[in-house]
Design a protein around this motif. Structure first.
Motif, PDB file in Angstrom:
ATOM      1  N   ARG A  60       0.839  -1.207   0.000  1.00 13.07           N
ATOM      2  CA  ARG A  60       0.000   0.000   0.000  1.00 13.07           C
ATOM      3  C   ARG A  60       0.871   1.254   0.000  1.00 13.07           C
ATOM      4  NH1 ARG A  60      -3.519   3.093   4.009  1.00 13.07           N
ATOM      5  NH2 ARG A  60      -5.244   3.751   2.692  1.00 13.07           N
ATOM      6  N   ARG A  78       2.303   1.810  -3.422  1.00 11.99           N
ATOM      7  CA  ARG A  78       1.281   2.324  -4.324  1.00 11.99           C
ATOM      8  C   ARG A  78       1.030   3.802  -4.069  1.00 11.99           C
ATOM      9  NH1 ARG A  78      -3.218   0.042  -2.684  1.00 11.99           N
ATOM     10  NH2 ARG A  78      -4.613   1.795  -2.680  1.00 11.99           N
ATOM     11  N   GLN A  79       0.953   4.193  -2.792  1.00 13.77           N
ATOM     12  CA  GLN A  79       0.741   5.593  -2.439  1.00 13.77           C
ATOM     13  C   GLN A  79       1.927   6.456  -2.864  1.00 13.77           C
ATOM     14  OE1 GLN A  79      -0.014   5.132   1.754  1.00 13.77           O
ATOM     15  NE2 GLN A  79      -2.232   5.190   1.471  1.00 13.77           N
ATOM     16  N   GLY A 119       3.857   5.929  -5.412  1.00 13.55           N
ATOM     17  CA  GLY A 119       3.729   6.101  -6.863  1.00 13.55           C
ATOM     18  C   GLY A 119       2.677   7.149  -7.209  1.00 13.55           C
ATOM     19  N   MET A 120       1.554   7.138  -6.486  1.00 13.42           N
ATOM     20  CA  MET A 120       0.512   8.148  -6.723  1.00 13.42           C
ATOM     21  C   MET A 120       1.044   9.540  -6.404  1.00 13.42           C
ATOM     22  SD  MET A 120      -3.076   6.659  -5.343  1.00 13.42           S
ATOM     23  CE  MET A 120      -2.890   5.060  -4.633  1.00 13.42           C
ATOM     24  N   GLY A 121       1.800   9.648  -5.320  1.00 13.62           N
ATOM     25  CA  GLY A 121       2.375  10.938  -4.946  1.00 13.62           C
ATOM     26  C   GLY A 121       3.320  11.462  -6.010  1.00 13.62           C
ATOM     27  N   ARG A 122       4.145  10.575  -6.566  1.00 12.57           N
ATOM     28  CA  ARG A 122       5.051  10.986  -7.641  1.00 12.57           C
ATOM     29  C   ARG A 122       4.266  11.432  -8.867  1.00 12.57           C
ATOM     30  NH1 ARG A 122       7.729   6.292  -8.712  1.00 12.57           N
ATOM     31  NH2 ARG A 122       7.304   5.392  -6.698  1.00 12.57           N
ATOM     32  N   ASP A 123       3.211  10.686  -9.200  1.00 16.26           N
ATOM     33  CA  ASP A 123       2.370  11.069 -10.348  1.00 16.26           C
ATOM     34  C   ASP A 123       1.739  12.437 -10.133  1.00 16.26           C
ATOM     35  OD1 ASP A 123       2.954   8.688 -11.610  1.00 16.26           O
ATOM     36  OD2 ASP A 123       1.040   7.729 -11.100  1.00 16.26           O
ATOM     37  N   LEU A 124       1.241  12.682  -8.930  1.00 15.79           N
ATOM     38  CA  LEU A 124       0.575  13.949  -8.637  1.00 15.79           C
ATOM     39  C   LEU A 124       1.540  15.131  -8.590  1.00 15.79           C
ATOM     40  CD1 LEU A 124      -1.954  12.724  -5.944  1.00 15.79           C
ATOM     41  CD2 LEU A 124      -2.496  13.547  -8.249  1.00 15.79           C
TER      42      LEU A 124
END
Length: 65
Positions: free
Chosen positions: A37, A40-41, A43-48
């Motif tokens: 988890r 995954r978070q 990776g989302m932070g990097r995307d954002l």
């Protein structure tokens, strides 16, 4: 516990996972789930944090009415 399977990891990694799970008072399954988890978070932070594309900026600036 849910249905299980086996994954092959080195003895060193197994020892580290076992030790960390014990320190956190978690099962290995709980520790691995938490780690997945967190990854995954991350990776989302990097995307954002990436700059918006021109299309994304235009969409956000569009008149909604």
């Amino acid at each position: 516990m849910a249905e299980t399977t086996t994954i092959r990891i080195s003895r060193d990694t197994h020892a580290r996972v076992t030790r960390l799970a014990a320190e956190r008072h978690e099962t290995i399954d709980e520790l691995v789930s938490s780690a997945l988890r967190a990854l995954r978070q991350d990776g989302m932070g990097r995307d954002l944090s990436e700059d918006l594309t021109e299309d994304e900026t235009a969409w956000l600036d569009a008149d909604a009415g």
